[in-house]
Enzyme design. Structure first.
Site, PDB file in Angstrom:
ATOM      1  N   SER A 186       0.872  -1.174   0.035  1.00  0.00           N
ATOM      2  CA  SER A 186      -0.066   0.056  -0.094  1.00  0.00           C
ATOM      3  C   SER A 186       0.815   1.169  -0.167  1.00  0.00           C
ATOM      4  O   SER A 186       2.125   1.123   0.505  1.00  0.00           O
ATOM      5  CB  SER A 186      -0.903  -0.040   1.283  1.00  0.00           C
ATOM      6  OG  SER A 186      -1.485   1.439   1.208  1.00  0.00           O
ATOM      7  N   TYR A 246      -2.188  -0.541  10.185  1.00  0.00           N
ATOM      8  CA  TYR A 246      -2.282  -0.913   8.609  1.00  0.00           C
ATOM      9  C   TYR A 246      -1.096  -0.557   8.122  1.00  0.00           C
ATOM     10  O   TYR A 246      -0.170  -1.247   7.361  1.00  0.00           O
ATOM     11  CB  TYR A 246      -3.146  -0.546   8.246  1.00  0.00           C
ATOM     12  CG  TYR A 246      -3.495  -0.616   6.679  1.00  0.00           C
ATOM     13  CD1 TYR A 246      -4.280  -1.762   6.443  1.00  0.00           C
ATOM     14  CD2 TYR A 246      -3.160   0.328   5.852  1.00  0.00           C
ATOM     15  CE1 TYR A 246      -4.572  -1.947   4.870  1.00  0.00           C
ATOM     16  CE2 TYR A 246      -3.294   0.147   4.220  1.00  0.00           C
ATOM     17  CZ  TYR A 246      -3.988  -1.020   4.011  1.00  0.00           C
ATOM     18  OH  TYR A 246      -4.199  -1.223   2.632  1.00  0.00           O
TER      19      TYR A 246
HETATM   20  N1  NAD Z   1      -8.742   0.030  -1.530  1.00  0.00           N
HETATM   21  C1  NAD Z   1      -7.648   0.464  -1.152  1.00  0.00           C
HETATM   22  O1  NAD Z   1      -7.713   1.705  -1.160  1.00  0.00           O
HETATM   23  C2  NAD Z   1      -6.436  -0.080  -1.091  1.00  0.00           C
HETATM   24  C3  NAD Z   1      -5.304   0.769  -1.008  1.00  0.00           C
HETATM   25  C4  NAD Z   1      -3.977   0.161  -0.747  1.00  0.00           C
HETATM   26  C5  NAD Z   1      -3.905  -1.201  -0.483  1.00  0.00           C
HETATM   27  N2  NAD Z   1      -5.082  -1.977  -0.560  1.00  0.00           N
HETATM   28  C6  NAD Z   1      -4.985  -3.538  -0.397  1.00  0.00           C
HETATM   29  O2  NAD Z   1      -5.551  -4.004  -1.457  1.00  0.00           O
HETATM   30  C7  NAD Z   1      -5.832  -5.452  -0.910  1.00  0.00           C
HETATM   31  C8  NAD Z   1      -7.100  -5.806  -1.547  1.00  0.00           C
HETATM   32  O3  NAD Z   1      -7.989  -5.043  -0.849  1.00  0.00           O
HETATM   33  P1  NAD Z   1      -9.224  -4.309  -1.520  1.00  0.00           P
HETATM   34  O4  NAD Z   1      -9.301  -3.024  -1.479  1.00  0.00           O
HETATM   35  O5  NAD Z   1      -9.733  -5.057  -2.868  1.00  0.00           O
HETATM   36  O6  NAD Z   1     -10.613  -4.755  -0.281  1.00  0.00           O
HETATM   37  P2  NAD Z   1     -11.624  -5.703  -0.090  1.00  0.00           P
HETATM   38  O7  NAD Z   1     -12.203  -5.804   0.746  1.00  0.00           O
HETATM   39  O8  NAD Z   1     -12.649  -5.546  -1.606  1.00  0.00           O
HETATM   40  O9  NAD Z   1     -10.955  -7.047  -0.665  1.00  0.00           O
HETATM   41  C9  NAD Z   1     -10.172  -7.815   0.227  1.00  0.00           C
HETATM   42  C10 NAD Z   1     -10.389  -9.327   0.413  1.00  0.00           C
HETATM   43  O10 NAD Z   1      -9.526  -9.925   1.273  1.00  0.00           O
HETATM   44  C11 NAD Z   1     -10.650 -11.010   2.106  1.00  0.00           C
HETATM   45  N3  NAD Z   1     -10.096 -11.095   3.225  1.00  0.00           N
HETATM   46  C12 NAD Z   1      -9.931 -10.300   4.099  1.00  0.00           C
HETATM   47  N4  NAD Z   1      -9.422 -10.933   5.373  1.00  0.00           N
HETATM   48  C13 NAD Z   1      -9.252 -12.254   5.108  1.00  0.00           C
HETATM   49  C14 NAD Z   1      -8.597 -13.416   5.755  1.00  0.00           C
HETATM   50  N5  NAD Z   1      -8.543 -13.331   7.053  1.00  0.00           N
HETATM   51  N6  NAD Z   1      -8.857 -14.711   4.967  1.00  0.00           N
HETATM   52  C15 NAD Z   1      -9.100 -14.779   3.737  1.00  0.00           C
HETATM   53  N7  NAD Z   1      -9.649 -13.576   3.098  1.00  0.00           N
HETATM   54  C16 NAD Z   1      -9.551 -12.495   3.847  1.00  0.00           C
HETATM   55  C17 NAD Z   1     -11.935 -10.410   1.868  1.00  0.00           C
HETATM   56  O11 NAD Z   1     -12.936 -11.318   2.146  1.00  0.00           O
HETATM   57  C18 NAD Z   1     -11.996  -9.610   0.431  1.00  0.00           C
HETATM   58  O12 NAD Z   1     -12.331 -10.705  -0.528  1.00  0.00           O
HETATM   59  C19 NAD Z   1      -5.459  -5.358   0.544  1.00  0.00           C
HETATM   60  O13 NAD Z   1      -4.325  -6.038   0.902  1.00  0.00           O
HETATM   61  C20 NAD Z   1      -5.723  -4.004   0.805  1.00  0.00           C
HETATM   62  O14 NAD Z   1      -4.845  -3.676   2.053  1.00  0.00           O
HETATM   63  C21 NAD Z   1      -6.226  -1.408  -0.675  1.00  0.00           C
END
Ligand code: NAD
Length: 271
Positions: A142, A155
């Site tokens: 991130s 985080y």
């Molecule tokens: N959306 C943002 O702004 C952003 C920014 C920087 C980084 N990220 C990172 O991107 C990645 C994806 O996140 P996203 O934004 O698509 O969010 P999201 O919530 O749409 O997807 C996250 C997924 O991870 C799964 N998950 C969470 N905890 C889990 C566990 N313990 N076991 C199995 N599955 C689990 C959830 O069920 C979900 O399907 C993450 O690592 C997040 O930290 C997101």
């Protein structure tokens, strides 16, 4: 319906049922990959299974469990046994609040889901890919791991560790023909931001969804597809020479102050 990987390139995406992971699943399937979605969300996982048919297998799991990663490994080996790529993407926002209010439970939950899972997934991928002498791993970090003040403390710390852990492992695994890289998204339109349930997040999420206009050179939030395209590029198209790279995809948020917010004397100086 035959649901076996057969001879297609096999990929694993943790958290592949939602947001960035889902968009990456879609892109890899479009390129002919067989994708194991490893996710704890059964409703979304089953919906993906239905949508993508024999190109996807949903593997319900909590990414903090070493035992479930071992079972996932057995499944891959008993499929076609070859693993093209592994994306450690599952994540949560974790607890929000001042440092004085955070608990050890908050710390353990954030680090288990965001960092331990990346260790377990990278280790599994390395164990399968090392004997085959090839493979690509992308860990999702991130911009919060590089730049303070844009996310909860726990985080941010876990994501910084994901970046350095990935670089450390990349240096080892390059000698086995395996590329490890990191994608560091900025604010992205996914349920982790738009589906917030903690009331303290709501105002912030609304401001982010409004375009992140105050702080970012490109005054909008990313689409999940923009991050997925970066992950897919590292997995499928990037030159072999890119090793341990933290690819920041953040609309310039960590690069510098938006030009439109520069003081007047700077704008005059440059004109
Ligand atoms: N959306 C943002 O702004 C952003 C920014 C920087 C980084 N990220 C990172 O991107 C990645 C994806 O996140 P996203 O934004 O698509 O969010 P999201 O919530 O749409 O997807 C996250 C997924 O991870 C799964 N998950 C969470 N905890 C889990 C566990 N313990 N076991 C199995 N599955 C689990 C959830 O069920 C979900 O399907 C993450 O690592 C997040 O930290 C997101």
């Amino acid at each position: 319906m035959n649901n076996s990987p057969e001879s297609r390139p096999v990929s694993v995406i943790t958290g592949g049922a939602s947001g960035i992971g889902y968009a990456t699943t879609e892109m890899l399937v479009a390129r002919g990959h067989f994708v194991y979605i490893a996710d704890r969300d059964e409703d979304k996982g089953i919906a993906c299974q239905k949508q993508f048919g024999d190109s996807v297998e949903f593997f319900p799991m909590d990414v903090t469990s070493e035992e479930l990663f071992e079972q996932l490994g057995d499944k891959i080996i008993s499929g076609n046994g070859h693993l093209h790529s592994f994306v450690n993407n599952a994540g949560i926002g974790g607890a929000l609040g001042p440092i004085t209010e955070l608990t050890v439970e908050d710390y353990e939950r954030a680090h288990n889901v965001l960092l331990k899972s990346v260790f377990l997934g990278t280790r599994l991928a390395a164990r399968i890919m090392s004997p085959q002498g090839s493979g690509r791993i992308v860990n999702v970090g991130s911009m919060a791991g590089l730049y303070a003040g844009c996310s909860p403390h726990l985080y941010a710390g876990a994501k910084a560790a994901v970046i350095q852990f990935s670089q450390s492992v990349a240096v080892e695994l390059v000698e086995k023909g395996i590329q490890v890289n990191v994608v560091c998204p900025g604010y992205t339109k996914t349920p982790i931001i738009t589906g917030v349930t903690d009331e303290r997040w709501v105002e912030r999420a609304e401001r982010i969804a409004d375009g992140n206009r105050d702080s970012q050179p490109m005054p909008r939030i990313a689409e999940a597809e923009e991050i997925a395209a970066s992950i897919t590029w590292l997995l499928c198209d990037a030159p072999d020479f890119i090793i341990g790279h933290p690819l920041v995809v953040d609309g310039g948020c960590t690069v510098g102050r938006p030009w439109r917010l520069q003081p007047e004397f700077m704008r005059t100086y440059h004109s």
